[in-house]
Scaffold this active site. Structure first.
Site, PDB file in Angstrom:
ATOM      1  N   HIS A  93      -3.725   5.916   3.678  1.00 35.58           N
ATOM      2  CA  HIS A  93      -4.489   4.757   3.209  1.00 35.58           C
ATOM      3  C   HIS A  93      -3.978   3.457   3.813  1.00 35.58           C
ATOM      4  O   HIS A  93      -4.743   2.643   4.341  1.00 35.58           O
ATOM      5  CB  HIS A  93      -4.407   4.711   1.686  1.00 35.58           C
ATOM      6  CG  HIS A  93      -5.338   3.760   1.033  1.00 35.58           C
ATOM      7  ND1 HIS A  93      -5.001   2.460   0.764  1.00 35.58           N
ATOM      8  CD2 HIS A  93      -6.600   3.920   0.569  1.00 35.58           C
ATOM      9  CE1 HIS A  93      -6.011   1.861   0.164  1.00 35.58           C
ATOM     10  NE2 HIS A  93      -7.000   2.714   0.025  1.00 35.58           N
ATOM     11  N   SER A 142     -11.269  -0.800  -0.943  1.00 30.12           N
ATOM     12  CA  SER A 142      -9.996  -0.782  -0.211  1.00 30.12           C
ATOM     13  C   SER A 142     -10.198  -1.111   1.260  1.00 30.12           C
ATOM     14  O   SER A 142      -9.313  -1.662   1.909  1.00 30.12           O
ATOM     15  CB  SER A 142      -9.336   0.592  -0.325  1.00 30.12           C
ATOM     16  OG  SER A 142      -8.805   0.814  -1.595  1.00 30.12           O
ATOM     17  N   ASP A 153       0.846  -1.199   0.000  1.00 30.06           N
ATOM     18  CA  ASP A 153       0.000   0.000   0.000  1.00 30.06           C
ATOM     19  C   ASP A 153       0.880   1.247   0.000  1.00 30.06           C
ATOM     20  O   ASP A 153       1.939   1.263  -0.634  1.00 30.06           O
ATOM     21  CB  ASP A 153      -0.912  -0.047   1.240  1.00 30.06           C
ATOM     22  CG  ASP A 153      -2.275   0.561   0.997  1.00 30.06           C
ATOM     23  OD1 ASP A 153      -2.330   1.785   0.791  1.00 30.06           O
ATOM     24  OD2 ASP A 153      -3.283  -0.168   1.007  1.00 30.06           O
TER      25      ASP A 153
END
Length: 790
Positions: A221, A520, A184
């Site tokens: 994220h 996600s 990520d």
């Protein structure tokens, strides 16, 4: 013109979207050039001096591929071949640069070179294929920061919903001893809820090329994803005692396929048990480099979990790596929520029958509007500049649908001080949307009611009275943004399963917490679930983990109580206790019979699946196979009863007979049901009749309009018979036919229309370029783009 126009609007939620660099095939290239590009995927301008990066795949198998296909391969041989080919490439193309090499899960290298030189790679013996190295970029969705003092660990509703606390408390399974790779944007491993999961070796940073995968400034994220897997503090992830490794592949400027594949290989070499990839692209291709790498990782015993994408709700929107044949692809669901009936009245008691609740941050804010009266203000399309010359402080903003996402319109209204918003449709029909997490209470209405409301405003009736009352509960539903399958070429159902992905609370950098949404957020729920299963069943292979999650998933129904199609929900929403305690595994967990296209008579194919009896007693299974439509022309024969010994596995063969000429073109869903007493397992299945309804067009755009010369491009998913172009107003009212092109081959087409004579006669205003694209007697309509005539 009697043709109908359909304009599609896509709302992007929080995720990583793979943005395709836009390469143009110039007018000097011909159809013959396309025919020679059988080994090259992607779109390129073969006259450009610009540098691009490509993934070069060798004919030599990777070490893992050779191991599983009984081919002879050694690391020494593959390394020598790589060195030989990279030397040949750099000799042939001295301005090129080899930036990554791969040997384990993918055989090849990443190469930066001039775009015009890509074709020369075909002249090198030993090159099997060339793929573009796509750039991954985060979208601009803003997270909702959750103050620590406002919640307890129970606020993370999604883990309890799928059964994680019950697994921790009743079975003592917490993910201990299982390592999960987070591929990520890096992870803030100093977060107090995550630091327990990291050891001295924390992973690798492919952006800065060092061994510190700390998430960069302004990024969040990966930290949020990691918390959903293994947070253990103010909130608890699905597997709170799992270990984590972080592989930073996306920096502030995005990342590349080259780095993602490198991270997959390193995670495999580091010995992780599971890898989570909450990232994806728009390429519906099971043979894209990232998909292939995950296939071989699964073969090697690493459970690969990936988000299905945020390009829904149309079919075929799944992208790589979720197109992987073996990896677990995950769609997004919304947890059950309360519904409310809304009514509004203007000052002379005019009613608006189409009004409905669209979204809100919390129920208290929504209910606070009940029995209140507010001034309302026309805020146009809801751009920031639309609020500059109006006063909405303490008032309600009336906003027209179009051009920017709903969430951006409402955020701009909230920033300007509005206490609520009403969005009205820009075409006929109701919106029928529910978008959670809206910053202020937001209602929706159809176009007619919106125009009535604005007319009331023009007549000086500028106040609204609200009635908001509770109206029941909606069960778990699929999020509209969640990408749909199937996968082109393999015709597989995707996603495989679904998990919560809306308003998910998890860790955020700098010791904070935030709510995000997207597939996600769904994927790490499944990665955490896999960690629990592997702690409980350390001898299970990847197919057993996948089957347990799919076989025990709960079916999901829409707001009207209709079961979602399999290409929307996969096998359903994961349930951890049921997956942990199942006594039967059926592999694969979903089944595609492929394409039946025989023009006359019947077409017969043989298929099979396997049943594993995990119990300590012999089981006799009843098998039933039924298609929801077309049963009179689709016949599947198999054993009606099947005995499987304790701990045994048995193959079940099926004969599938279809009469394609008697059925409509398209896909047909069915269910394979196995039952043993009260135990029942449902296996979704699908088959296609004739040419599948894969969209003709992947994307299109207007590059330039100058004095009536319209320069535009189309990315065609298949050869097409024709492309008719028309000029419409921005409101999709027909103006005139422009030009027809075709037949055209698959790939990117760079086209020009000379509309200079028409252009001179046009009234100033906004116009749309519309295409009607025909292939195999099926016509599809697309709005390619808009432009303004001064």
């Amino acid at each position: 013109m009697k043709k109908s126009i359909v304009k599609k609007t896509v709302i992007l939620a929080c995720s990583f979207i793979l943005l395709m660099s836009s390469f143009s095939l110039t007018s000097e290239a011909t159809t013959e050039d396309f025919k020679s590009l059988t080994l090259i995927e992607g779109e390129y301008d073969f006259t450009s001096e610009e540098l691009v990066t490509v993934m070069v795949q060798l004919e030599e198998p990777s070490l893992v591929e050779a191991k599983h296909t009984d081919e002879v391969q050694t690391q020494a041989n593959l390394t020598a071949t790589l060195n030989e080919l990279t030397d040949e490439v750099t000799d042939l193309l001295p301005e090129s640069d080899v930036i990554r090499e791969y040997e384990y899960l993918f055989s090849g290298f990443a190469l930066t070179l001039r775009e015009k030189d890509v074709l020369q790679l075909l002249d090198i013996d030993g090159v099997a294929a060339v793929y573009p190295s796509i750039t991954y970029e985060p979208d601009t969705f803003e997270p909702e920061i959750i103050p620590e003092e406002s919640f307890s660990p129970e606020m993370m509703d999604s883990a309890p919903f799928i059964g994680a606390p019950e697994v921790w408390e009743e079975y003592g399974i917490t993910g201990d001893g299982v390592t999960v790779a987070i591929i990520d944007t890096g992870v803030d491993y100093t977060h107090p809820d995550l630091e327990h999961a990291f050891g001295d070796y924390k992973g690798y940073d492919f952006v800065d090329n060092d061994d510190d995968p700390q998430e960069g400034a302004g990024q969040y994220h990966g930290t949020h994803v990691a918390g959903t897997v293994a947070a253990n503090g103010q909130i608890k992830g699905v597997a709170p005692d799992a270990s984590l490794l972080a592989y930073r592949t996306l920096g502030p400027q995005g990342g590349t396929t080259a780095d993602v594949v490198a991270a997959i290989e390193l995670a495999y070499k580091d010995g992780v048990d599971i890898m989570n990839l909450s990232l994806g692209n728009s390429i519906n291709d099971p043979d894209f480099a990232t998909s292939l790498a995950l296939d071989w990782a699964m073969e090697e015993g690493v459970v690969a979990v990936t988000s299905n994408g945020n390009s829904g709700p149309d079919n075929w929107t799944v992208g790589s790596p979720a197109t992987s044949r073996e990896a677990i692809s995950v769609g997004a669901t919304q947890l059950p929520y309360n519904t409310f009936e809304a009514n509004i009245f203007t000052s002379d008691n005019v009613t608006y029958p189409s009004v409905e609740v669209m979204g809100y941050a919390n129920e208290e804010d929504l209910l606070a509007l009940d029995n209140t009266t507010h001034t309302f203000v026309n805020a146009g399309l809801g751009y920031e500049e639309d609020f500059e010359d109006i006063d909405v402080q303490g008032h309600v903003a009336i906003i027209k649908r179009g051009e920017i996402p709903f969430v951006d319109k409402v955020e701009n209204a909230a920033d300007a001080g509005a206490v609520g918003a009403i969005i009205y449709n820009n075409v006929s029909g109701n919106l029928n949307l529910y978008i959670p997490g809206m910053e202020i209470p937001t209602l929706q209405m159809n176009q007619a009611d919106g125009e009535t409301l604005l007319n009331e405003l023009r007549e000086g009736h500028d106040t609204l009275t609200f009635n908001i009352t509770p109206d029941g509960e909606i069960g778990e539903t699929i999020a509209d943004f969640s990408s749909r399958g199937p996968t082109y070429g393999t015709w597989m159902i995707k996603p495989d399963v679904a998990a919560p992905g809306v308003a998910i609370v998890s860790t955020f950098p700098d010791e904070e917490y935030a709510s995000l949404q997207g597939t996600s957020m769904s994927s790490p729920h499944v990665a955490g679930a896999a960690a629990l299963l592997l702690e409980a069943e350390p001898d299970w292979d990847t197919t057993q983990v996948k089957a347990a999650l799919m076989n025990t998933a709960a079916p999901i129904f829409d707001r009207e109580g209709v079961r979602y199609p399999f290409n929307t929900q996969g096998a359903g929403s994961i349930r951890l206790v049921e997956a942990l305690t199942t006594e039967t595994l059926v592999t694969p967990g979903s089944h595609s019979f492929g394409v039946f296209d025989k023009e006359k008579g019947r077409q017969t194919e043989r298929q099979h699946f396997e049943i594993t009896n995990l119990s300590n007693e012999r089981k006799r299974y009843n098998i039933d196979i039924e298609f929801y439509e077309g049963n009179e022309h689709i016949r599947v024969t198999t054993s009606k009863n099947l005995n499987v010994k304790p701990g045994g596995t048995q193959k079940v063969s099926m004969n599938v007979q279809v009469k394609p000429s008697a059925l409509k073109r398209g896909y047909y869903e069915g269910m394979i049901t196995l039952s043993h007493g009260d135990e029942k397992i449902e296996i979704p299945t699908i088959l296609f009749v004739m040419d599948p309804d894969y969209p003709h067009l992947s994307y299109g755009s207007i590059n330039n309009v100058h004095e009536g010369i319209i320069d535009f491009q189309l990315q065609l998913n298949r050869p097409v018979d024709y492309v008719e172009t028309y000029l419409f107003t921005a409101n999709l009212e027909p103006v005139t036919f422009l030009e027809e092109f075709g037949p055209l081959p698959q790939g990117e087409q760079h086209l020009k229309i000379d509309a200079s004579s028409i252009y001179k006669e046009l009234e100033p205003g906004d116009y749309s370029l519309v295409t009607f694209i025909g292939a195999n007697e099926v016509e599809e309509v697309y709005v390619i783009g808009d432009f303004t005539v001064d």
